[in-house]
Design a protein around this motif. Structure first.
Motif, PDB file in Angstrom:
ATOM      1  N   UNK A 130     -68.487 -37.449 -35.355  1.00 33.16           N
ATOM      2  CA  UNK A 130     -68.827 -38.645 -36.059  1.00 33.16           C
ATOM      3  C   UNK A 130     -70.142 -38.594 -36.811  1.00 33.16           C
ATOM      4  N   UNK A 131     -70.949 -37.774 -36.423  1.00 34.76           N
ATOM      5  CA  UNK A 131     -72.278 -37.488 -37.237  1.00 34.76           C
ATOM      6  C   UNK A 131     -71.816 -36.744 -38.241  1.00 34.76           C
ATOM      7  N   UNK A 132     -70.842 -36.052 -38.365  1.00 33.54           N
ATOM      8  CA  UNK A 132     -70.678 -35.307 -39.469  1.00 33.54           C
ATOM      9  C   UNK A 132     -71.069 -33.477 -39.451  1.00 33.54           C
ATOM     10  N   UNK A 133     -71.159 -33.476 -38.154  1.00 30.07           N
ATOM     11  CA  UNK A 133     -71.513 -31.955 -37.886  1.00 30.07           C
ATOM     12  C   UNK A 133     -70.593 -30.805 -37.734  1.00 30.07           C
ATOM     13  N   UNK A 134     -69.180 -31.142 -37.649  1.00 31.15           N
ATOM     14  CA  UNK A 134     -68.174 -30.357 -37.902  1.00 31.15           C
ATOM     15  C   UNK A 134     -66.815 -31.351 -38.371  1.00 31.15           C
TER      16      UNK A 134
END
Length: 471
Positions: A415-419
């Motif tokens: 959800x943080x956009x790390x992958x």
């Protein structure tokens, strides 16, 4: 201190992937008498002169037989010699444009960094063996080569080409218009197998032969044959209680290695990628559910450097890393096994992307937001639809506490956009062959043409809808 970092195998593959993607060349060197060139000792160590003594030399009188001598610098046989050499080599290399990566010791890059430009050279150092990658016609790379040549006593520089393989860390490496190739065929041909007869447990001598054979098979599997790594791992886990039946199984596996090598499946290819397409890092993971003898699960993952084209269809790709390991705890459901495998895979995925990011764009300090500030995007891939749905919805979490924590951490980074997270049907799950013994048709196709794809075809969608209705 005796610790002496060497360039990790995954970093060597990552460097070759970057070099092949950019159409670079490479050259390999070997430093002569490296351990004798290390830094001075920090402790007092004494030895006896040999029985015949030592002859006189410049500024050195003759030494009597058995005379007491003190060692001043690094020498062969001392436990700290590898470290003293590493520290000396590091100090010398620092005088060039090459900078060591914090997260991957003995891996160096030149260029890039805060300037926003790309790197122009990569150096992988493994004790006294070095691999320098870059455009060999670039004056900056030529200057680096001259500097390294002047810093160390080097026997010879061997340039990668299609004519004759050059060995680096026991792997035959070639380079042609299609990219860089690692080949373990010759190594496999040289493995000798001693036949044994009998039944029951192996005696100490036979157990030694079993260990030697398994270790010799593990090497090519770890280097270039991921489709056979699970079978080698299964044999290695039985070393302490091996039977004659296990030895016969190892002999059969050796024959399988020979057959695979004859079919051209004892090599990895790092292809040249389209410079106009953005690079993308893909990690496949899978798990078996309690199929091992002790009820534990086998967890596997394989990681590729490719381009964003893979999101919509087949795209050329390089294998950067692969692994198979038994779970540390008993996993009683497919959800818990897949969650545990994903937790390990995401960890390796983010680390692999970070190393590749530095190899591509130069060395930069790490900050707390490093997961989100990398210049290389990527995703992890599962064939477990239930796990995929759990991470993309806010539904009920599993009751198993450790599984719940694995999912929460994975979801937090997602959800943080790390992958990114992708789903593929099982027949396109590249990690499947790392968790069980099987005929790996997907890997055979990859060996013919190194391509991966994340796109679900209409036929696959129809089949999965049918399976969902059945469930």
């Amino acid at each position: 201190r005796t610790d002496s970092p060497t360039c990790p195998q995954a970093a060597v593959r990552a460097a070759k992937s970057v070099a092949a993607a950019r159409g670079w060349g490479g050259t390999i060197f070997d430093v002569t008498t490296a351990f004798l060139s290390g830094k001075k000792l920090q402790r007092q160590v004494y030895i006896r002169a040999p029985r015949e003594g030592l002859p006189p030399a410049e500024n050195w009188s003759a030494v009597e037989p058995g005379e007491l001598l003190r060692i001043l610098k690094s020498a062969y046989g001392l436990t700290e010699s590898p470290r003293l050499w590493y520290l000396e080599a590091l100090d010398r290399i620092k005088k060039t444009d090459l900078q060591e990566l914090e997260m991957s010791r003995s891996t160096f890059v030149a260029g890039g960094g805060s300037s926003g430009s790309a790197t122009y050279a990569i150096l992988c150092l493994h004790v006294d063996d070095g691999l320098l990658l870059g455009d060999l016609q670039d004056k900056r790379v030529q200057n680096l080569k001259r500097q390294i040549d002047g810093m160390f006593k080097i026997k010879a520089w061997k340039t990668l080409s299609a004519k004759e393989p050059v060995q680096f860390l026991g792997v035959d490496v070639t380079l042609d218009s299609n990219g860089i190739h690692d080949d373990m065929t010759q190594y496999i041909k040289q493995i000798k197998v001693e036949p044994l007869s009998g039944s029951g447990p192996l005696n100490p001598r036979e157990l030694t032969l079993y260990r030697q054979l398994v270790m010799r098979l593990r090497w090519p599997a770890q280097q270039a044959m991921p489709h056979l790594l699970y079978e080698v791992s299964a044999l290695a886990q039985r070393v302490s209680r091996a039977q004659h039946s296990d030895y016969k199984e190892a002999v059969k596996l050796h024959q399988k290695f020979v057959e695979e090598a004859s079919q051209g499946r004892a090599q990895l290819t790092y292809p040249k990628l389209n410079e106009k397409e953005k690079l993308f890092y893909i990690s496949f993971f899978d798990a078996s559910v309690g199929k091992e003898e002790d009820g534990k699960s086998q967890l596997g993952s394989i990681h590729f450097l490719t381009t964003e084209k893979a999101r919509s269809g087949p795209a050329l790709a390089s294998v950067v890393e692969f692994s198979t390991n038994k779970s540390s705890r008993v996993l009683r459901s497919s959800m818990s096994a897949e969650s545990c495998s994903m937790s390990i895979c995401v960890d390796r995925h983010l680390y692999g992307r970070l190393v590749l990011d530095r190899l591509l764009y130069g060395n930069r300090p790490l900050d707390e937001d490093w997961r989100l500030s990398m210049g290389l995007d990527g995703g992890v891939v599962t064939d477990a639809k239930s796990l995929y749905d759990h991470l993309n919805t806010t539904g009920q979490l599993p009751t198993e506490r450790q599984t719940m924590l694995d999912l929460l951490v994975a979801r937090h980074h997602l959800e943080a956009g790390a992958y990114m997270l992708f789903w593929v049907p099982t027949h396109r799950q590249h990690a499947d062959g790392l968790t069980k013994k099987m005929v790996n048709l997907l890997w055979q196709a990859f060996c013919r043409k190194p391509m991966v794809s994340l796109r679900e075809t209409p036929e696959e969608k129809t089949l999965e809808d049918h399976r969902r209705k059945l469930r």
